[in-house]
Design an enzyme around this catalytic site. Structure first.
Site, short mmCIF file in Angstrom:
data_model
loop_
_atom_site.label_atom_id
_atom_site.label_comp_id
_atom_site.label_asym_id
_atom_site.label_seq_id
_atom_site.Cartn_x
_atom_site.Cartn_y
_atom_site.Cartn_z
N GLY A 61 0.82 -1.20 0.00
CA GLY A 61 0.00 0.00 0.00
C GLY A 61 0.86 1.25 0.00
O GLY A 61 2.05 1.21 -0.34
N GLU A 76 -17.97 9.98 -1.09
CA GLU A 76 -17.58 9.85 -2.49
C GLU A 76 -18.39 8.75 -3.19
O GLU A 76 -18.80 8.91 -4.35
CB GLU A 76 -16.08 9.56 -2.57
#
Length: 421
Positions: free
Chosen positions: A14, A172
């Site tokens: 990540g 979102e």
């Protein structure tokens, strides 16, 4: 006698893992990168994959392509299952790996707060597979509702989309779903889109808690204009395949519940044996070392680091800065130098609410609307790995800006043997 090169193992590809690799790439160390996948995922754009804006290769980048010219680096594609800090061994499902220094950047997973039915019936959004699952499922709902001519109750259940969690992911996702619905109107002339409902549920009294109140109110106004019903001070009690039950007893019929209400650290962090918080994050020292295990550094979603009286949030900027600090301290340990205490520099936060709409809070700059959206797009393009992603994502965003089209409305999980029956 040749000098032994220190072996640094990084768990996780990540943001933290990538930043740590880049910080150590020119050092005289051997680096082994451990991850279940062979790619780095740009998680902030998963919601665009789930709503047919982008494709999988737009938001992911092969790990080996990052270090193809570096002979001191390698990827060990496996699932990390445990850490033996005393013997300096990382356990994986493909064998054990010895290390001199270990950076735990294994990321996070969904936190369902012990609600088994919510975990069973809702849709998380932390991986590519989960985002694709949401996309396929949502598109299927329109197809099935279009064939459901006799029951308005069933159609409404199929066309009700619930997002739980008022942070950036939930906001979102809800805004992007509203825009997907607008595109679907052109494709389904026989559907009554008055039956479509998008709900955003938040347990507290505000959305985007990291934003100033002015931008929180602006976000609520934009979501309302898009047709999203925002339910504040609303807690979830249970979930089934037919809908969501709230703490006050209200039942929301829905086939689609998307869970964005919390995260917990990867289980790997708790295997070290050090003290963890309720979310499974290791309570680290000021140097990001794990107490009792000076060769182990925990960062990002796996680290509970207190600054100014409160733990740092689990966001990408924190992981990036912690990764660089951990890498620097590893180099200092190798050289026998004094370690530095980590101090996080907060440069602000941002979130999109949909096409041409975003909110940005950076010091004195606190704006919402088109220019905030432009800033959001520019910075996210800069943070993507690889020129291919920059070009293709930029083109798709421009096309979406001009026409609103979403060519990613492809259902990919169809079992053709079932269609032939």
């Amino acid at each position: 006698m040749t000098e032994k090169i220190p072996h640094v193992v990084i768990v996780g590809a990540g943001f933290g893992g990538v930043a740590a690799m880049k910080a150590l790439k020119n050092e005289n160390v051997k680096i082994t990168w451990v991850d279940r996948t062979n790619y780095h995922l740009f998680q902030p754009l998963l919601y665009q994959l789930s709503t047919a804006v982008l494709s999988t290769d737009d938001i992911s980048f092969p790990v080996r392509a990052m270090f193809r010219k570096r002979k001191n680096m390698d990827l060990f594609m496996a699932k990390a299952t445990g850490i033996d800090g005393k013997n300096k061994i990382l356990h994986t499902n493909h064998g054990d790996i010895s290390y001199d220094y270990l950076i735990v950047a294994a990321g996070a997973t969904n936190n369902f707060f012990g609600m088994e039915n919510v975990e069973k019936y809702s849709y998380g959004m932390k991986t590519i597979q989960e985002a694709l699952h949401i996309r396929n499922h949502a598109l299927h709902m329109f197809e099935r509702a279009n064939k459901q001519e006799d029951s308005e109750e069933e159609r409404r259940k199929m066309l009700t989309f619930v997002c739980v969690g008022g942070g950036p992911t939930g906001v979102e996702e809800a805004g992007a779903l509203a825009e997907l619905v607008a595109v679907q109107k052109l494709d389904y002339p026989n559907l009554n889109f008055d039956e479509v409902s998008i709900k955003l549920i938040e347990a507290t009294d505000r959305v985007l808690p990291m934003m100033p109140e002015k931008l929180q109110k602006y976000t609520l106004e934009v979501l309302k204009k898009k047709g999203v019903e925002v339910m504040l001070n609303t807690q979830v009690a249970d979930c089934s395949e037919d809908g969501l039950t709230l703490k006050d007893g209200t039942f929301i019929p829905s086939r689609t519940v998307i869970w964005a209400a919390g995260v917990r650290a990867h289980d790997l962090a708790s295997t070290i044996g050090a003290e963890c918080d309720r979310s499974g994050r290791v309570i680290v020292e000021k140097t990001l070392q794990v107490p009792g295990y000076p060769e182990i550094f925990a960062i990002g979603d796996n680290a509970h680091f207190v600054q100014d009286g409160r733990p740092l949030p689990t966001v990408a900027p924190v992981a990036n800065q912690e990764a660089r600090a951990a890498a620097d301290n590893i180099v200092r340990m190798i050289k026998g130098e004094k370690l530095r205490e980590f101090v996080y520099k907060d440069y602000g936060s941002m979130a999109t609410i949909g096409r041409c709409e975003a909110v940005v809070s950076w010091g004195f700059l606190k704006i919402g609307g088109f220019w905030a959206w432009m800033i959001w797009m520019f910075l996210h393009l800069l943070r993507l790995e690889g020129a291919h992603e920059d070009i293709t994502v930029g083109i798709k965003w421009f096309r979406n800006f001009i026409s609103g089209t979403r060519l990613g409305r492809i259902i990919t999980n169809i079992r053709f043997e079932e269609l032939e029956k």
